[in-house]
Design a protein around this motif. Structure first.
Motif, PDB file in Angstrom:
ATOM      1  N   GLY A  81      41.766   8.840 -80.400  1.00 17.11           N
ATOM      2  CA  GLY A  81      40.971   9.154 -81.573  1.00 17.11           C
ATOM      3  C   GLY A  81      41.719   9.398 -82.874  1.00 17.11           C
ATOM      4  N   PRO A  82      41.004   9.219 -83.982  1.00 14.97           N
ATOM      5  CA  PRO A  82      41.593   9.323 -85.319  1.00 14.97           C
ATOM      6  C   PRO A  82      41.988  10.743 -85.726  1.00 14.97           C
ATOM      7  CG  PRO A  82      39.241   8.916 -85.504  1.00 14.97           C
ATOM      8  CD  PRO A  82      39.590   8.799 -84.044  1.00 14.97           C
ATOM      9  N   ARG A  83      41.291  11.755 -85.251  1.00 17.10           N
ATOM     10  CA  ARG A  83      41.654  13.133 -85.622  1.00 17.10           C
ATOM     11  C   ARG A  83      43.018  13.512 -85.068  1.00 17.10           C
ATOM     12  NH1 ARG A  83      35.970  16.353 -84.871  1.00 17.10           N
ATOM     13  NH2 ARG A  83      34.962  15.435 -86.695  1.00 17.10           N
ATOM     14  N   VAL A  84      43.298  13.073 -83.867  1.00 16.08           N
ATOM     15  CA  VAL A  84      44.604  13.348 -83.270  1.00 16.08           C
ATOM     16  C   VAL A  84      45.687  12.592 -84.041  1.00 16.08           C
ATOM     17  CG1 VAL A  84      45.997  13.209 -81.171  1.00 16.08           C
ATOM     18  CG2 VAL A  84      43.568  13.789 -81.013  1.00 16.08           C
ATOM     19  N   ALA A  85      45.399  11.370 -84.423  1.00 19.06           N
ATOM     20  CA  ALA A  85      46.350  10.585 -85.225  1.00 19.06           C
ATOM     21  C   ALA A  85      46.633  11.291 -86.552  1.00 19.06           C
ATOM     22  CB  ALA A  85      45.805   9.181 -85.479  1.00 19.06           C
ATOM     23  N   ARG A  86      45.598  11.783 -87.200  1.00 15.03           N
ATOM     24  CA  ARG A  86      45.788  12.493 -88.475  1.00 15.03           C
ATOM     25  C   ARG A  86      46.636  13.747 -88.288  1.00 15.03           C
ATOM     26  NH1 ARG A  86      40.519  10.807 -89.502  1.00 15.03           N
ATOM     27  NH2 ARG A  86      39.630  12.754 -88.755  1.00 15.03           N
ATOM     28  N   GLU A 144      42.306   2.923 -85.210  1.00  8.43           N
ATOM     29  CA  GLU A 144      42.244   2.610 -86.640  1.00  8.43           C
ATOM     30  C   GLU A 144      42.695   1.186 -86.961  1.00  8.43           C
ATOM     31  OE1 GLU A 144      43.312   7.134 -88.132  1.00  8.43           O
ATOM     32  OE2 GLU A 144      44.893   5.641 -87.998  1.00  8.43           O
ATOM     33  N   ASP A 145      43.681   0.686 -86.202  1.00  2.13           N
ATOM     34  CA  ASP A 145      44.352  -0.551 -86.612  1.00  2.13           C
ATOM     35  C   ASP A 145      44.126  -1.765 -85.715  1.00  2.13           C
ATOM     36  OD1 ASP A 145      45.563   0.890 -88.727  1.00  2.13           O
ATOM     37  OD2 ASP A 145      47.125   1.594 -87.366  1.00  2.13           O
ATOM     38  N   LEU A 205      42.725  16.129 -69.606  1.00  2.00           N
ATOM     39  CA  LEU A 205      42.070  17.363 -70.040  1.00  2.00           C
ATOM     40  C   LEU A 205      40.604  17.359 -69.629  1.00  2.00           C
ATOM     41  CD1 LEU A 205      43.555  17.279 -73.651  1.00  2.00           C
ATOM     42  CD2 LEU A 205      44.405  18.625 -71.710  1.00  2.00           C
ATOM     43  N   ALA A 206      40.120  18.489 -69.147  1.00  2.00           N
ATOM     44  CA  ALA A 206      38.700  18.617 -68.831  1.00  2.00           C
ATOM     45  C   ALA A 206      37.872  18.537 -70.122  1.00  2.00           C
ATOM     46  CB  ALA A 206      38.437  19.931 -68.108  1.00  2.00           C
ATOM     47  N   ASP A 207      38.387  19.127 -71.176  1.00  2.00           N
ATOM     48  CA  ASP A 207      37.746  19.106 -72.489  1.00  2.00           C
ATOM     49  C   ASP A 207      38.472  18.056 -73.325  1.00  2.00           C
ATOM     50  OD1 ASP A 207      36.798  19.492 -75.047  1.00  2.00           O
ATOM     51  OD2 ASP A 207      37.231  21.643 -75.096  1.00  2.00           O
ATOM     52  N   GLU A 208      37.821  16.928 -73.575  1.00  2.00           N
ATOM     53  CA  GLU A 208      38.468  15.827 -74.283  1.00  2.00           C
ATOM     54  C   GLU A 208      38.165  15.799 -75.780  1.00  2.00           C
ATOM     55  OE1 GLU A 208      38.034  12.058 -72.397  1.00  2.00           O
ATOM     56  OE2 GLU A 208      39.160  12.698 -70.640  1.00  2.00           O
ATOM     57  N   ARG A 209      37.710  16.910 -76.318  1.00  2.00           N
ATOM     58  CA  ARG A 209      37.499  16.962 -77.767  1.00  2.00           C
ATOM     59  C   ARG A 209      38.851  16.950 -78.476  1.00  2.00           C
ATOM     60  NH1 ARG A 209      33.837  22.101 -78.252  1.00  2.00           N
ATOM     61  NH2 ARG A 209      35.322  22.689 -76.653  1.00  2.00           N
ATOM     62  N   SER A 210      38.843  16.548 -79.704  1.00  2.00           N
ATOM     63  CA  SER A 210      40.081  16.416 -80.488  1.00  2.00           C
ATOM     64  C   SER A 210      40.880  17.711 -80.546  1.00  2.00           C
ATOM     65  CB  SER A 210      39.768  15.951 -81.912  1.00  2.00           C
ATOM     66  OG  SER A 210      39.203  14.673 -81.879  1.00  2.00           O
ATOM     67  N   LEU A 211      40.199  18.842 -80.715  1.00  2.00           N
ATOM     68  CA  LEU A 211      40.910  20.121 -80.798  1.00  2.00           C
ATOM     69  C   LEU A 211      41.697  20.412 -79.517  1.00  2.00           C
ATOM     70  CD1 LEU A 211      38.375  22.444 -82.648  1.00  2.00           C
ATOM     71  CD2 LEU A 211      40.513  21.490 -83.525  1.00  2.00           C
TER      72      LEU A 211
END
Length: 112
Positions: free
Chosen positions: A6-11, A25-26, A72-78
């Protein structure tokens, strides 16, 4: 970094001054073999949460420059960012050429 990370992790990684190429993104839609080949060509460590890369590295013996598999059990960006913070704080020097599995409470590093 593969498409699913995901893009948030990239940022976040870029904000930490890492040179990041994000498939999301690319190069969206690139298949896994091509993602891994691109990472090798560009001498990059691949960050993913796709277990298929483990199959490619260990069973198919595809070359790599390093793979970080986020399990990760929780795959959200955070959660991904928190896991990467922990990994980089303690094991940044161990990533190149290794296959690394990062969980919420564990980090396992397999060297060739």
């Amino acid at each position: 970094m593969d498409e699913r990370t995901g893009p948030r992790v990239a940022r976040w990684l870029r904000d930490q001054h890492h040179d990041v190429v994000s498939v999301y993104e690319d190069a969206r839609g690139l298949d896994d073999a091509d993602v891994l080949a691109m990472a090798v060509r560009e001498d990059r460590i691949l960050i993913t949460n796709d277990t298929d890369f483990g199959e490619r590295v260990f069973r198919a013996r595809q070359p790599h420059r390093g793979v970080v598999l986020l399990r990760l059990a929780d795959e959200r960006s955070l959660s991904k960012v928190a896991a990467l913070k922990r990994l980089l704080a303690h094991h940044a020097a161990d990533l190149s050429g290794s296959f690394v599995v990062v969980g919420e409470a564990s980090i396992r590093i397999v060297r060739p």
